[in-house]
Design an enzyme around this catalytic site. Structure first.
Site, PDB file in Angstrom:
ATOM      1  N   GLY A   1     -50.459  89.347 -26.593  1.00 42.76           N
ATOM      2  CA  GLY A   1     -50.112  90.733 -26.877  1.00 42.76           C
ATOM      3  C   GLY A   1     -51.077  91.291 -27.917  1.00 42.76           C
ATOM      4  O   GLY A   1     -52.188  91.671 -27.561  1.00 42.76           O
TER       5      GLY A   1
ATOM      6  N   SER B   1     -55.399  84.676 -25.445  1.00 39.73           N
ATOM      7  CA  SER B   1     -55.542  86.117 -25.622  1.00 39.73           C
ATOM      8  C   SER B   1     -55.337  86.455 -27.097  1.00 39.73           C
ATOM      9  O   SER B   1     -55.998  85.870 -27.947  1.00 39.73           O
ATOM     10  CB  SER B   1     -54.569  86.847 -24.693  1.00 39.73           C
ATOM     11  OG  SER B   1     -54.850  88.215 -24.614  1.00 39.73           O
ATOM     12  N   TRP B   2     -54.417  87.368 -27.440  1.00 36.96           N
ATOM     13  CA  TRP B   2     -54.115  87.582 -28.861  1.00 36.96           C
ATOM     14  C   TRP B   2     -53.698  86.272 -29.520  1.00 36.96           C
ATOM     15  O   TRP B   2     -53.965  86.053 -30.704  1.00 36.96           O
ATOM     16  CB  TRP B   2     -53.013  88.634 -29.032  1.00 36.96           C
ATOM     17  CG  TRP B   2     -52.300  88.492 -30.346  1.00 36.96           C
ATOM     18  CD1 TRP B   2     -51.062  87.970 -30.564  1.00 36.96           C
ATOM     19  CD2 TRP B   2     -52.816  88.832 -31.647  1.00 36.96           C
ATOM     20  NE1 TRP B   2     -50.762  87.966 -31.904  1.00 36.96           N
ATOM     21  CE2 TRP B   2     -51.824  88.491 -32.588  1.00 36.96           C
ATOM     22  CE3 TRP B   2     -54.015  89.382 -32.098  1.00 36.96           C
ATOM     23  CZ2 TRP B   2     -51.985  88.696 -33.964  1.00 36.96           C
ATOM     24  CZ3 TRP B   2     -54.180  89.578 -33.462  1.00 36.96           C
ATOM     25  CH2 TRP B   2     -53.180  89.240 -34.377  1.00 36.96           C
TER      26      TRP B   2
ATOM     27  N   HIS C   1     -57.882  86.758 -16.518  1.00 32.37           N
ATOM     28  CA  HIS C   1     -57.373  86.595 -17.877  1.00 32.37           C
ATOM     29  C   HIS C   1     -56.132  85.715 -17.982  1.00 32.37           C
ATOM     30  O   HIS C   1     -55.966  84.994 -18.964  1.00 32.37           O
ATOM     31  CB  HIS C   1     -57.050  87.986 -18.448  1.00 32.37           C
ATOM     32  CG  HIS C   1     -56.530  87.972 -19.841  1.00 32.37           C
ATOM     33  ND1 HIS C   1     -57.297  87.592 -20.924  1.00 32.37           N
ATOM     34  CD2 HIS C   1     -55.307  88.295 -20.355  1.00 32.37           C
ATOM     35  CE1 HIS C   1     -56.588  87.681 -22.036  1.00 32.37           C
ATOM     36  NE2 HIS C   1     -55.373  88.109 -21.714  1.00 32.37           N
TER      37      HIS C   1
ATOM     38  N   ASP D   1     -62.605  87.594 -16.624  1.00 34.00           N
ATOM     39  CA  ASP D   1     -61.557  88.126 -17.491  1.00 34.00           C
ATOM     40  C   ASP D   1     -61.907  89.568 -17.854  1.00 34.00           C
ATOM     41  O   ASP D   1     -62.912  89.820 -18.515  1.00 34.00           O
ATOM     42  CB  ASP D   1     -61.468  87.254 -18.746  1.00 34.00           C
ATOM     43  CG  ASP D   1     -60.269  87.580 -19.621  1.00 34.00           C
ATOM     44  OD1 ASP D   1     -59.816  88.736 -19.614  1.00 34.00           O
ATOM     45  OD2 ASP D   1     -59.798  86.655 -20.332  1.00 34.00           O
TER      46      ASP D   1
END
Length: 333
Positions: A53, A120-121, A304, A276
């Site tokens: 996120g 990701s985050w 991703h 991605d």
């Protein structure tokens, strides 16, 4: 970097679903309380899962990357996300608050040190946490590298990814009046913090859907439908936008790259999908160049999402490697 040349002895399949054996809520400030859970082996080797996120929260499928007979699997929802409260709250919600929360959770669960897993985050947060507390981290697995640099945010929110997904981009673009389209993060920030609840929800759904439509190499309709949820979208969009507007609360654009020396000695695997669109490979490549000691895996036919087959296989395989090292001290595969 060829992800297809692993030893056949290593498992590359997701593990069967397991249920938590304990869960609870940890108050980390006067305002925020975090949901946490433990599954797998209560006496096993601890690994903490850092979700993406920011604002996405965890899901039961996150447990399946880890051998439940070997690992003690710790999941938690970051501030404002998932089951944590208050929902979608932006106050006292920064990268460094989350780094502090991870330490509070480790201490609360009486864990001396642990393996860190983030995508990701979650890769951003894993790097920030590990660089702050390298003595508490035994190994790092990163996926879909996001260093929260200006060029990464510009790629996704100012037209880069739009060149590949114009059909997904136009609804995101068209929600904003033409005279505000010079900075979409700022324009959405106004609407995600609107006093009009309908505007806030609509902005959240459009923001969230844009990302979900670009998260897989082949668009995943089930994943995209998550954006229809008011609750999920509000946390996801508001918290993401808050972090991106504030440049991740990092002291400089290259902060995470500049501090690689603090964690260079920690066994690490980096997994990146070649195509991605959310976190393009330039960031994983820059991290690889700064940190050649870390094992670097490029999945040639993936985007991703951690749930794409090739990426999931590499993530499971990385955990299996770490398991072998912890069991035998042998780093070979």
């Amino acid at each position: 970097m060829d992800s297809r040349k692993e030893s056949p002895e290593l498992n590359r399949n997701l593990y069967a679903a397991v249920e938590p054996y304990s869960s609870g809520f940890l108050r980390v400030s006067d305002l925020h309380t975090l949901y946490w859970e433990q599954s797998g082996n209560p006496s096993g080797y601890p690994v903490v899962f850092l979700h993406g996120g920011p604002g996405a929260g965890t899901s039961p499928s996150n447990r399946k990357f880890f051998d439940p007979e070997f690992y003690k699997i710790i999941l938690f929802d970051q501030r404002g996300a998932g089951k944590s409260t208050p929902h979608a709250c932006l106050e006292e919600n920064t990268t460094w608050d989350l780094v502090s929360d991870i330490e509070k959770l480790r201490e609360h669960l009486n864990i001396p040190e642990w393996q860190v897993f983030g995508g990701s985050w979650g890769s951003t947060l894993a790097l920030a946490y590990s660089q702050s507390h390298p003595d508490k981290v035994t190994g790092i697995i990163l996926r879909g590298i996001f260093l929260l640099r200006k060029k990464e945010l510009d790629w996704f929110y100012e037209g880069g990814a739009a060149a590949i997904y114009p059909d997904a981009w136009e609804p995101f673009r068209d929600f904003i009046p033409e005279d505000e389209r010079y900075n979409f993060i700022n324009a959405y920030r106004k609407r995600l913090n609107s006093s009009d609840a309908n505007v806030k929800v609509m902005a959240a759904k459009i923001w969230t859907t844009w990302e979900l439509m670009t998260a897989h190499l082949i668009q995943n309709e089930e994943n995209i439908k998550r954006g229809e949820s008011d609750s999920f979208s509000l946390a996801f969009a508001r918290i993401e936008n808050h972090y991106f507007f504030n440049k991740g609360f990092l002291p400089s654009d290259s902060y995470l790259l500049d501090n690689v020396d603090k964690i260079r000695h920690i066994k690490t695997v980096i997994v990146q999908g070649r195509y991605d669109m959310c976190c393009p490979m330039m960031s994983a490549w820059d991290l690889h160049k700064a940190w050649p000691e870390a094992e670097f895996k490029v999945v040639p036919d993936a985007g991703h999402s951690a749930n794409e087959a090739g990426i999931a296989a590499e993530l499971v395989c990385a955990n299996e490697k770490f398991k072998n090292i912890l069991k035998t001290g042998d780093a070979s595969c």
